[in-house]
Design a protein around this motif. Structure first.
Motif, PDB file in Angstrom:
ATOM      1  N   ALA A 188      -0.943  -6.334  -7.567  1.00  0.00           N
ATOM      2  CA  ALA A 188      -2.195  -6.279  -6.879  1.00  0.00           C
ATOM      3  C   ALA A 188      -2.941  -5.110  -6.664  1.00  0.00           C
ATOM      4  CB  ALA A 188      -1.601  -6.548  -5.412  1.00  0.00           C
ATOM      5  N   LEU A 189      -2.434  -4.178  -6.851  1.00  0.00           N
ATOM      6  CA  LEU A 189      -2.962  -2.668  -7.016  1.00  0.00           C
ATOM      7  C   LEU A 189      -3.935  -2.462  -8.242  1.00  0.00           C
ATOM      8  CD1 LEU A 189      -3.178  -0.110  -4.995  1.00  0.00           C
ATOM      9  CD2 LEU A 189      -1.800   1.126  -6.635  1.00  0.00           C
ATOM     10  N   ARG A 190      -3.400  -3.094  -9.106  1.00  0.00           N
ATOM     11  CA  ARG A 190      -4.098  -3.030 -10.599  1.00  0.00           C
ATOM     12  C   ARG A 190      -5.397  -3.765 -10.219  1.00  0.00           C
ATOM     13  NH1 ARG A 190      -0.432  -5.128 -13.744  1.00  0.00           N
ATOM     14  NH2 ARG A 190       0.269  -3.150 -14.346  1.00  0.00           N
ATOM     15  N   GLU A 191      -5.204  -4.781  -9.641  1.00  0.00           N
ATOM     16  CA  GLU A 191      -6.403  -5.965  -9.597  1.00  0.00           C
ATOM     17  C   GLU A 191      -7.358  -5.532  -8.486  1.00  0.00           C
ATOM     18  OE1 GLU A 191      -4.392  -9.701  -9.436  1.00  0.00           O
ATOM     19  OE2 GLU A 191      -3.902  -9.727 -11.487  1.00  0.00           O
ATOM     20  N   GLY A 192      -6.874  -4.790  -7.453  1.00  0.00           N
ATOM     21  CA  GLY A 192      -7.748  -4.340  -6.569  1.00  0.00           C
ATOM     22  C   GLY A 192      -7.767  -5.060  -5.248  1.00  0.00           C
ATOM     23  N   SER A 193      -6.608  -6.273  -5.063  1.00  0.00           N
ATOM     24  CA  SER A 193      -6.586  -6.769  -3.957  1.00  0.00           C
ATOM     25  C   SER A 193      -5.602  -6.421  -2.928  1.00  0.00           C
ATOM     26  CB  SER A 193      -5.778  -8.143  -4.274  1.00  0.00           C
ATOM     27  OG  SER A 193      -4.446  -7.919  -4.940  1.00  0.00           O
ATOM     28  N   VAL A 194      -5.199  -5.094  -2.957  1.00  0.00           N
ATOM     29  CA  VAL A 194      -4.861  -4.159  -2.084  1.00  0.00           C
ATOM     30  C   VAL A 194      -4.999  -2.722  -2.368  1.00  0.00           C
ATOM     31  CG1 VAL A 194      -2.707  -5.498  -1.581  1.00  0.00           C
ATOM     32  CG2 VAL A 194      -2.458  -3.651  -3.093  1.00  0.00           C
ATOM     33  N   ASP A 195      -5.129  -1.960  -1.170  1.00  0.00           N
ATOM     34  CA  ASP A 195      -5.672  -0.639  -1.486  1.00  0.00           C
ATOM     35  C   ASP A 195      -4.714   0.379  -1.730  1.00  0.00           C
ATOM     36  OD1 ASP A 195      -8.424  -1.344  -1.370  1.00  0.00           O
ATOM     37  OD2 ASP A 195      -8.608  -1.381   0.948  1.00  0.00           O
ATOM     38  N   ALA A 196      -3.553   0.059  -1.385  1.00  0.00           N
ATOM     39  CA  ALA A 196      -2.526   1.082  -1.214  1.00  0.00           C
ATOM     40  C   ALA A 196      -1.155   0.148  -1.455  1.00  0.00           C
ATOM     41  CB  ALA A 196      -2.115   1.658  -0.115  1.00  0.00           C
ATOM     42  N   LEU A 197       0.013   0.793  -2.176  1.00  0.00           N
ATOM     43  CA  LEU A 197       1.447   0.279  -2.387  1.00  0.00           C
ATOM     44  C   LEU A 197       2.401   1.016  -1.925  1.00  0.00           C
ATOM     45  CD1 LEU A 197       2.219  -0.858  -6.207  1.00  0.00           C
ATOM     46  CD2 LEU A 197       3.684   0.458  -4.664  1.00  0.00           C
ATOM     47  N   PHE A 198       3.424   0.455  -1.174  1.00  0.00           N
ATOM     48  CA  PHE A 198       4.430   1.315  -0.845  1.00  0.00           C
ATOM     49  C   PHE A 198       5.616   1.038  -1.492  1.00  0.00           C
ATOM     50  CE2 PHE A 198       2.675   2.234   3.485  1.00  0.00           C
ATOM     51  CZ  PHE A 198       3.440   3.183   3.888  1.00  0.00           C
ATOM     52  N   TRP A 199       6.537   1.813  -1.906  1.00  0.00           N
ATOM     53  CA  TRP A 199       7.782   1.519  -2.724  1.00  0.00           C
ATOM     54  C   TRP A 199       8.785   2.540  -2.049  1.00  0.00           C
ATOM     55  CZ3 TRP A 199      10.757  -1.644  -4.626  1.00  0.00           C
ATOM     56  CH2 TRP A 199      11.852  -1.384  -5.459  1.00  0.00           C
ATOM     57  N   ALA A 200      10.190   2.399  -2.031  1.00  0.00           N
ATOM     58  CA  ALA A 200      11.218   3.298  -1.737  1.00  0.00           C
ATOM     59  C   ALA A 200      12.286   2.922  -2.799  1.00  0.00           C
ATOM     60  CB  ALA A 200      11.716   2.886  -0.397  1.00  0.00           C
ATOM     61  N   GLY A 201      12.320   4.042  -3.634  1.00  0.00           N
ATOM     62  CA  GLY A 201      13.483   3.864  -4.715  1.00  0.00           C
ATOM     63  C   GLY A 201      13.844   5.118  -5.444  1.00  0.00           C
ATOM     64  N   GLY A 202      14.133   5.085  -6.519  1.00  0.00           N
ATOM     65  CA  GLY A 202      14.457   6.456  -7.320  1.00  0.00           C
ATOM     66  C   GLY A 202      13.484   6.859  -7.912  1.00  0.00           C
ATOM     67  N   VAL A 203      13.467   7.900  -8.412  1.00  0.00           N
ATOM     68  CA  VAL A 203      12.443   8.853  -9.105  1.00  0.00           C
ATOM     69  C   VAL A 203      12.885   9.192 -10.601  1.00  0.00           C
ATOM     70  CG1 VAL A 203      10.927  10.820  -8.863  1.00  0.00           C
ATOM     71  CG2 VAL A 203      11.679   9.935  -6.914  1.00  0.00           C
ATOM     72  N   PRO A 204      12.031   8.621 -11.665  1.00  0.00           N
ATOM     73  CA  PRO A 204      10.786   7.870 -11.377  1.00  0.00           C
ATOM     74  C   PRO A 204      11.428   6.550 -11.452  1.00  0.00           C
ATOM     75  CG  PRO A 204      11.238   8.613 -13.811  1.00  0.00           C
ATOM     76  CD  PRO A 204      12.451   9.171 -13.024  1.00  0.00           C
ATOM     77  N   THR A 205      10.414   5.728 -10.589  1.00  0.00           N
ATOM     78  CA  THR A 205      10.748   4.373 -10.834  1.00  0.00           C
ATOM     79  C   THR A 205       9.856   3.494 -11.958  1.00  0.00           C
ATOM     80  OG1 THR A 205      11.017   3.958  -8.409  1.00  0.00           O
ATOM     81  CG2 THR A 205       9.897   2.170  -9.645  1.00  0.00           C
ATOM     82  N   PRO A 206      10.417   3.009 -12.928  1.00  0.00           N
ATOM     83  CA  PRO A 206       9.798   2.846 -14.255  1.00  0.00           C
ATOM     84  C   PRO A 206       8.403   2.023 -14.000  1.00  0.00           C
ATOM     85  CG  PRO A 206      12.114   2.356 -14.517  1.00  0.00           C
ATOM     86  CD  PRO A 206      11.898   2.552 -12.924  1.00  0.00           C
ATOM     87  N   ALA A 207       8.344   1.054 -13.289  1.00  0.00           N
ATOM     88  CA  ALA A 207       7.088   0.041 -13.308  1.00  0.00           C
ATOM     89  C   ALA A 207       6.009   1.177 -12.440  1.00  0.00           C
ATOM     90  CB  ALA A 207       7.268  -1.028 -12.107  1.00  0.00           C
ATOM     91  N   LEU A 208       6.069   2.138 -11.661  1.00  0.00           N
ATOM     92  CA  LEU A 208       5.329   3.059 -11.089  1.00  0.00           C
ATOM     93  C   LEU A 208       4.904   3.958 -12.244  1.00  0.00           C
ATOM     94  CD1 LEU A 208       6.197   3.758  -7.298  1.00  0.00           C
ATOM     95  CD2 LEU A 208       4.845   1.813  -8.319  1.00  0.00           C
ATOM     96  N   ALA A 209       5.971   4.403 -12.986  1.00  0.00           N
ATOM     97  CA  ALA A 209       5.525   5.436 -14.090  1.00  0.00           C
ATOM     98  C   ALA A 209       4.727   4.650 -14.993  1.00  0.00           C
ATOM     99  CB  ALA A 209       6.646   6.040 -14.702  1.00  0.00           C
ATOM    100  N   ALA A 210       4.700   3.414 -15.386  1.00  0.00           N
ATOM    101  CA  ALA A 210       4.040   2.791 -16.314  1.00  0.00           C
ATOM    102  C   ALA A 210       2.553   2.558 -15.863  1.00  0.00           C
ATOM    103  CB  ALA A 210       4.815   1.370 -16.618  1.00  0.00           C
ATOM    104  N   LEU A 211       2.566   2.336 -14.562  1.00  0.00           N
ATOM    105  CA  LEU A 211       1.214   2.211 -13.849  1.00  0.00           C
ATOM    106  C   LEU A 211       0.417   3.578 -13.727  1.00  0.00           C
ATOM    107  CD1 LEU A 211      -0.802   0.447 -12.351  1.00  0.00           C
ATOM    108  CD2 LEU A 211       0.292   1.191  -9.986  1.00  0.00           C
ATOM    109  N   ALA A 212       1.119   4.637 -13.643  1.00  0.00           N
ATOM    110  CA  ALA A 212       0.495   6.045 -13.716  1.00  0.00           C
ATOM    111  C   ALA A 212       0.065   6.212 -15.140  1.00  0.00           C
ATOM    112  CB  ALA A 212       1.549   6.983 -13.314  1.00  0.00           C
ATOM    113  N   ARG A 213       0.646   5.759 -16.012  1.00  0.00           N
ATOM    114  CA  ARG A 213      -0.015   6.016 -17.468  1.00  0.00           C
ATOM    115  C   ARG A 213      -1.114   5.042 -17.584  1.00  0.00           C
ATOM    116  NH1 ARG A 213       5.718   6.081 -18.402  1.00  0.00           N
ATOM    117  NH2 ARG A 213       5.816   3.703 -19.106  1.00  0.00           N
ATOM    118  N   GLU A 214      -1.215   4.024 -17.166  1.00  0.00           N
ATOM    119  CA  GLU A 214      -2.357   3.066 -17.270  1.00  0.00           C
ATOM    120  C   GLU A 214      -3.534   3.716 -16.619  1.00  0.00           C
ATOM    121  OE1 GLU A 214      -2.950  -1.286 -15.527  1.00  0.00           O
ATOM    122  OE2 GLU A 214      -1.030  -0.951 -16.524  1.00  0.00           O
ATOM    123  N   ARG A 215      -3.404   4.239 -15.332  1.00  0.00           N
ATOM    124  CA  ARG A 215      -4.725   4.508 -14.499  1.00  0.00           C
ATOM    125  C   ARG A 215      -4.297   5.562 -13.673  1.00  0.00           C
ATOM    126  NH1 ARG A 215      -6.410   0.018 -10.709  1.00  0.00           N
ATOM    127  NH2 ARG A 215      -7.890   1.795  -9.737  1.00  0.00           N
TER     128      ARG A 215
END
Length: 323
Positions: A188-215
């Motif tokens: 949803a964040l990648r496509e722009g259907s939400v303006d922000a994303l909440f997550w609570a988890g370990g660091v780094p969270t792989p899915a967020l690390a991958a997104l950060a490499r992408e944009r």
């Protein structure tokens, strides 16, 4: 395994009795008994990964317990399953576990059968937005769509408490919370259907690390939310820091930390709890590697379970090993 139905609940008493008998009747170590069902989280999430790793470690240990991970929506769902007797063990965020123990919303009565085995690691609350967007703080999310965690998850609880801060400017429109799991939130964040994303988890969270490499992403500071959260909900919340370097951050970002508890029904046999905790402490490096980098599991940390009482078997384990 997926969530079990009422048929599994009916066998709970029989299964626990059989397990207790197996544990008490063997002098050379407990014989294998029926599996203890562990409520984890959704497929691909950290609780699910931790639960599966723990089940593998328990099996490899040859001790007299077996674990059966159960796929769920995570914390809130897990506590409800524990109340019903559909599972004997559960993972949950500390704030949700205390709400269940005290009968606070979203629970309607105290969960008197709830006990803790250990505080296993800390979740870091992530709030991220596109780096080229207009949002620089929580207040700027007014009226905007926000991915606020899956229904029944602990992420949804902490995100809701932050977004519904009573200190929000009078008349400001509330953010529009969307109940999305991590994978859906990233999409949803990648496509722009939400303006922000909440997550609570370990660091780094792989899915967020991958997104950060992408944009390019901006991680919003939540430093100023820790104090109000502690005032309203107690010391289950703490100040933690996303370190520079992770997710491409050029400087640290202060945020909200929430512990994660390994929980059990009080009627799980003491012997089974002791055997399980021996595996947890023997294999903690492997288990922590499934959820967060650099975490350690120490007794003084593990016994800090706030308003959720330790299981008698856990008390006996910590006393026998660490006194």
């Amino acid at each position: 395994m997926n969530r079990t139905g009422t048929g599994r609940r009916a066998a709970l008493g029989i299964g626990l009795a059989a397990l207790a008998g197996a544990l008490s009747g063997c002098s050379d170590g407990p014989a294998p008994g029926p599996p203890l069902r562990l409520a984890t989280g959704p497929e691909g999430g950290p609780y699910n990964a931790f639960g599966k790793a723990l089940a593998r470690a328990v099996t490899a240990s040859g001790r007299g317990v077996r674990l059966e991970p159960v796929t769920t929506a995570a914390s809130v769902d897990n506590l409800r399953l524990l109340r019903e007797g559909s599972v004997e063990l559960a993972l949950a965020m500390a704030d949700v576990a205390e709400d269940a123990a005290l009968g606070r919303e979203p629970f309607t009565a105290p969960l008197t059968t709830l006990t803790a085995l250990a505080r296993v690691y800390v979740n870091y609350t992530h709030l991220l937005v596109p780096a080229d967007g207009p949002v620089h703080d929580v207040g700027a999310l007014a009226g905007r769509p926000v991915a606020a965690g899956a229904a029944g998850s602990g992420v949804q609880v902490v995100a809701g408490r932050i977004l519904r801060d009573p200190g929000r400017a009078g008349g400001a429109e509330a953010p529009r919370e969307r109940a999305l799991g991590l994978a859906e939130s990233v999409t949803a964040l990648r496509e722009g259907s939400v303006d922000a994303l909440f997550w609570a988890g370990g660091v780094p969270t792989p899915a967020l690390a991958a997104l950060a490499r992408e944009r390019p992403l901006r991680f919003l500071s939540l430093d100023d939310r820790v104090g109000p959260l502690r005032e309203r909900h107690g010391p289950v919340y703490s100040a933690v820091t996303l370190p520079a370097g992770v997710y491409g951050l050029t400087e640290p970002v202060g945020t909200v930390g929430v512990g994660n508890y390994l929980l059990a029904r009080r009627d799980v046999p003491d012997g089974a709890v002791g055997e399980l905790l021996r595996v947890v402490f023997d294999r903690w490096r492997e288990l922590m590697g499934e959820v967060t980098a650099g975490a350690r599991l120490e007794p003084r940390f593990a016994i800090s379970t706030g308003r959720v009482p330790l299981h008698p078997g856990a008390v006996a384990h910590y006393r026998s090993v660490y006194d």
